[in-house]
Write a protein that holds these residues in place. Structure first.
Motif, short mmCIF file in Angstrom:
data_model
loop_
_atom_site.label_atom_id
_atom_site.label_comp_id
_atom_site.label_asym_id
_atom_site.label_seq_id
_atom_site.Cartn_x
_atom_site.Cartn_y
_atom_site.Cartn_z
N ARG A 85 5.40 -4.26 0.88
CA ARG A 85 4.86 -3.53 1.82
C ARG A 85 4.22 -2.33 0.87
NH1 ARG A 85 9.06 -4.83 5.74
NH2 ARG A 85 10.07 -2.95 5.09
N LEU A 86 3.52 -2.27 0.15
CA LEU A 86 2.77 -1.22 -0.74
C LEU A 86 2.03 -0.09 0.27
CD1 LEU A 86 1.55 -2.86 -4.14
CD2 LEU A 86 3.82 -1.83 -3.47
N ASP A 87 1.42 -0.60 0.99
CA ASP A 87 0.70 0.15 2.21
C ASP A 87 1.67 1.04 2.90
OD1 ASP A 87 1.51 -2.64 3.40
OD2 ASP A 87 1.12 -1.50 5.13
N ALA A 88 2.88 0.83 3.13
CA ALA A 88 3.76 1.84 3.62
C ALA A 88 4.09 2.94 2.69
CB ALA A 88 5.00 1.06 4.16
N VAL A 89 4.00 2.81 1.51
CA VAL A 89 4.64 3.77 0.53
C VAL A 89 3.92 5.28 0.78
CG1 VAL A 89 5.01 4.47 -1.97
CG2 VAL A 89 5.51 2.07 -0.99
N PRO A 90 2.58 5.15 0.74
CA PRO A 90 1.90 6.56 0.92
C PRO A 90 2.54 7.24 2.10
CG PRO A 90 0.35 4.93 0.34
CD PRO A 90 1.48 4.23 0.72
N ALA A 91 2.61 6.97 3.29
CA ALA A 91 2.85 7.31 4.51
C ALA A 91 4.43 7.90 4.47
CB ALA A 91 2.88 6.55 5.56
N LEU A 92 5.11 7.00 3.76
CA LEU A 92 6.56 7.18 3.42
C LEU A 92 6.79 8.56 2.45
CD1 LEU A 92 9.50 6.52 3.58
CD2 LEU A 92 9.41 5.17 1.38
N ILE B 45 -6.95 3.76 1.21
CA ILE B 45 -7.69 2.46 1.32
C ILE B 45 -7.04 1.31 0.86
CG2 ILE B 45 -9.89 1.70 0.40
CD1 ILE B 45 -11.04 4.61 0.69
N GLY B 46 -6.50 1.64 -0.45
CA GLY B 46 -5.86 0.45 -1.11
C GLY B 46 -4.60 0.14 -0.11
N ALA B 47 -3.98 0.71 0.76
CA ALA B 47 -2.83 0.31 1.19
C ALA B 47 -3.50 -0.28 2.60
CB ALA B 47 -2.04 1.44 1.96
N GLU B 48 -4.54 0.07 3.09
CA GLU B 48 -5.13 -0.75 4.31
C GLU B 48 -5.47 -2.22 3.82
OE1 GLU B 48 -6.86 -1.85 8.01
OE2 GLU B 48 -5.23 -0.32 7.40
#
Length: 843
Positions: free
Chosen positions: A546-553, A796-799
């Motif tokens: 779940r790489l997309d969750a890392v920025p928000a974390l 953008i990458g996470a989405e």
């Protein structure tokens, strides 16, 4: 010390039976005053102190109110002059504002009228008591001020603004701390009970609201103590334990040590807000002594009757006794007498040899003491070391060696430490360690200095205590330093106090170290725990892809923990890992091999994840990677022809299509590089240069980036402008994508590729591509990369990654052709290739 003065005859009082004593003062100037028997460890000299307050006024006129103190410590007796007006002398030597060790027979004079002979007692009767003091607890009177409770289990206890128990408030209560003196007051034991004495502080000490004068006062349960005003105010409580009284015991009765924990009798509501003082202070430190034991005064005292030269009677006594013994045994003549005389002579030779050895050892000790007195610490340490080489068990010489090394080595070590000269600090520690090879006690103290240096080095490396706590960088050394301290906190405090007693200048560094420890404990409790949680969350997200969750974390932790540093390194590792995933998706052989050989991940979770990816089937096998390294060596050397020829020889096999794509890419780069100088100045050259740079990858094409740097320099401003435009366009496309509602579940599950799905997917992919190209251009022209641009690229990458994963999860509900078309629009892998690999995996 308690006092039992003999009554003055003219007053007609009955003489008490002599009491056992630790120190006795025989009056020389006025025998009628009677002797003073001192039975406690501290005895005040002053015109208003007993028994001097009962003397005729003309005799005490030259005594100051706080004239001097007599005290016992470490089996020795001392006098400390407290800056008296008319001074104190020992054997005629002025010791005003000094401390001097006392010996039996010394003559001591206070002022001009009172002179005494010192007599040291052998023992002292212990005070009979049915309870023993185990601790004195000082509870802050005003809880709202944030002061910590102090539990004192060893005495004396010094109160002062540089003491750890008070220096800790230097930041929070700096103004109030300034009202304390460096040596403000001290609490000591008298007959097993605590007493407090002010040490001439500027702003005073208060007991139950009244300012202490020159007299010490007892402390009982409920006593209110205040130092320097009303801020540092405490309520005292005494903890005792029952004792079985043994009337045969002798010696000074002191409370038992409680070295590692609070006494059981101390009930504390919050132990974490309590300071346990389990290391005794020192009267030598309290009364400003330099523990050389006043060697100059010793020399003056020894001059009268040198210890090495006994009297004539003493020299002749052994001979007379031996002769009388021989005459008694064998008479005055005959062979028996001759044999006995020969035997006695041999025995005498042995005794004389032993006496010579003892004299030599005593001579070395005197020499070391004399060198210490004159400040020749290096020479003193050298003599002590030479002596210890042949007498390794001489504890007295070890103590002198420790004193010499600390006094000679710690001051320059402190200067180097405060100056940040780490190399010099290490060299000085090594130099001091050379003197500690045969001195275990000194080695332990040098270990404390090494820890202080490592602590200060760590704080400086962080940028100060207010600097961020960097994840994966600071938490391990911080916990190592704290673990060393916590393994024996009381023992370390005792050792550091010993160093401070020898070198008073060390006290500030000691207090600073304790302050650092408290701050690091706080950082570990808050930020260390946060780092553990963040690391666990990162590992979970990576395990589930779940790489997309890392920025928000990361954004969440940055908001909650403003001093948590190193998050940008995690973001950089996230971008690098995504590049590796894209290289694997596009089967970029050259980039995958280059990443496997040279990519550096700063954070353990991404490093482990990348190693697993690089070792898996999505990366080239070891044989193909080894062949490609020869290609990369030629390419990075600028030998394009050899690189392409080696690539062409690698055609065939499962990776043939990837090799063909790599050949085509390298030919384009080689042709573009060759065309740069030929087209210089021609229309459209700027676009060609920037397009060429845009095609390069730092991991694969370093030689070309360097070789073409002269070509790019004229277009740097244009490149930066183009990068800004790309990023702005990416931001606009990203905004349109979000305003359109993104791609929701119903669009992914549609039986056809709808116009809405197609337009949203194209917006998302175009935003990703423009953001990547813009950021890459900035990197390649060495321009600053705005943090908001990096965050945009991450979002953008996470989405995009989340949409691909959601589409793969819905694959079973879709027609294969529709699934492949939608995945291709999202920039995913070729559907047929993915299906073939999935089928191979099932087989």
């Amino acid at each position: 010390m308690s006092v039992s003065p003999q009554p003055m005859p003219q007053q007609g009082r009955a003489r008490d039976a002599p009491a056992a004593f630790a120190l006795l003062l025989e009056p020389l100037s006025h025998p009628e005053l009677g002797e003073i028997r001192i039975q406690d460890t501290l005895f005040p000299i002053g015109r208003n102190e007993a028994p001097f307050d009962a003397y005729p006024a003309e005799l005490t006129a030259t005594l100051s109110r706080r004239h001097a103190r007599l005290f016992c410590e470490g089996g020795e007796a001392y006098v400390a002059d407290l800056g008296s007006r008319n001074g104190t002398t020992v054997n005629g030597v002025d010791v005003r504002e000094k401390t001097s060790r006392l010996k039996d027979g010394d003559e001591i004079r206070f002022g001009s009228a009172l002179a005494y002979r010192i007599r040291l007692g052998k023992s002292m009767a212990a005070p009979v008591s049915t309870a023993r003091l185990t601790a004195l607890t000082l509870t802050p009177e005003h809880a709202a001020l944030g002061l910590q409770t102090i539990v004192v289990t060893e005495f004396p206890f010094l109160i002062g603004k540089s003491e750890p128990e008070f220096a800790r408030y230097g930041e929070a209560h700096a103004q109030q701390l300034a009202f304390l003196s460096r040596r403000h007051a001290h609490i000591f034991l008298r007959r097993g009970m605590p007493w407090i004495e002010d040490l001439g502080s500027t702003n005073g000490s208060y007991i139950d609201g009244k300012r202490l004068q020159e007299h010490a006062a007892p402390i009982t349960d409920g006593t209110r103590l205040a130092f320097g005003g009303q801020h540092f105010a405490y309520i005292a409580s005494l903890q005792r334990e029952a004792l079985a009284v043994d009337p045969t015991l002798t010696g000074i009765a002191l409370p038992a040590q409680v070295p590692d924990a609070a006494p059981a009798a101390v009930a504390l509501s919050d132990p974490e807000k309590t300071t346990f003082v389990a290391a005794a202070g020192s009267f030598l430190d309290i009364f400003c002594v330099t523990p050389a034991q006043d060697a100059g005064a010793d020399k003056g005292m020894d001059a009268a009757v040198p210890a090495s030269m006994p009297s004539r009677h003493a020299r002749e006594a052994p001979r007379s006794m031996a002769a009388a013994w021989v005459r008694a045994l064998v008479g005055d003549s005959g062979p028996s007498r001759a044999r006995m005389l020969a035997w006695i002579a041999g025995l005498a030779a042995v005794v004389l040899a032993l006496a010579a050895t003892l004299a030599m050892r005593g001579g070395d000790e005197k020499k070391v003491r004399a060198l210490l007195a004159e400040g020749s610490f290096e020479r003193a340490a050298a003599v002590a070391n030479a002596h210890l080489a042949t007498h390794p068990d001489d504890s007295a010489m070890k103590a002198l060696d420790t004193e010499a090394v600390l006094k000679g080595g710690v001051p320059p070590w402190l200067a180097a430490l405060k100056g940040g000269r780490d190399k010099e600090v290490r060299e000085l520690q090594e130099h001091m360690a050379q003197s500690a090879r045969g001195n275990d006690d000194l080695r332990a103290l040098l270990g404390e200095l090494d820890w202080v240096a490592r602590l200060r080095r760590y704080i400086a490396g962080r940028g100060g205590l207010e600097a961020p706590v960097r994840i994966y960088v600071d938490e391990a050394p911080m916990r190592e330093l704290l673990a060393w301290w916590d393994a024996d906190a009381n023992g370390h405090q005792r050792q550091l106090s010993r160093i401070a007693a020898q070198v008073p200048a060390f006290r500030d560094t000691y207090a600073e170290a304790l302050s650092h420890v408290r701050r690091l404990k706080s950082d570990d409790a808050v930020y260390g725990a946060a780092i553990e949680r963040l690391n666990a969350a990162l590992e979970t997200e990576l395990k589930e892809d779940r790489l997309d969750a890392v920025p928000a974390l990361l954004d969440d932790y940055a908001e909650k923990y403003p001093r948590l540093g190193g998050l940008e390194r995690i973001r950089a590792d996230l971008a690098l890992y995504r590049q590796a995933l894209e290289a694997a998706r596009d089967r970029r052989v050259g980039l995958m091999v280059a990443l496997r050989d040279s990519a550096q991940f700063a954070t353990p979770p991404f490093r482990d994840k990348f190693h697993a990816l690089a070792a898996g089937p999505r990366f080239p096998p070891a044989e193909l990677a080894q062949q490609y390294r020869a290609v990369a060596a030629s390419w990075q050397a600028g030998n394009t022809r050899a690189a392409i020829e080696r690539l062409e020889a690698m055609r065939g096999g499962a990776w043939s299509d990837a090799v063909d794509a790599e050949i085509a890419r390298k030919k384009r780069i080689a042709e573009g590089f060759a065309a740069l100088p030929k087209a210089r100045g021609s229309p459209g050259q700027e676009e060609r240069v920037l397009a060429f740079y845009d095609a390069l990858n730092p991991f694969e094409d370093g030689w070309f980036l360097q070789a073409a740097s002269d070509e790019i320099e004229p277009y740097r401003r244009q490149a930066q402008q183009q990068a800004r435009e790309l990023i702005e366009r990416a931001e606009a496309q990203w905004r349109r994508y979000r305003d359109g509602g993104g791609i929701e579940g119903p669009q992914r599950l549609e039986a056809t590729v709808s116009d809405r799905f197609r337009s949203q997917a194209r917006l998302l992919v175009a935003a990703r591509d423009d953001a990547q190209r813009g950021m890459r251009l900035l990197r390649q022209v060495r321009a600053e990369q705005p943090s908001q641009s990096a965050s945009l690229q991450e979002q953008i990458g996470a989405e995009l990654e989340q949409q691909r994963r959601a589409l793969r999860d819905a694959r079973a509900a879709l027609d294969p052709a529709v699934y492949r078309a939608k995945l291709a629009l999202l920039g995913g892998e070729d559907g047929e290739r993915e299906s073939a690999r999935a089928g191979a995996g099932r087989s």
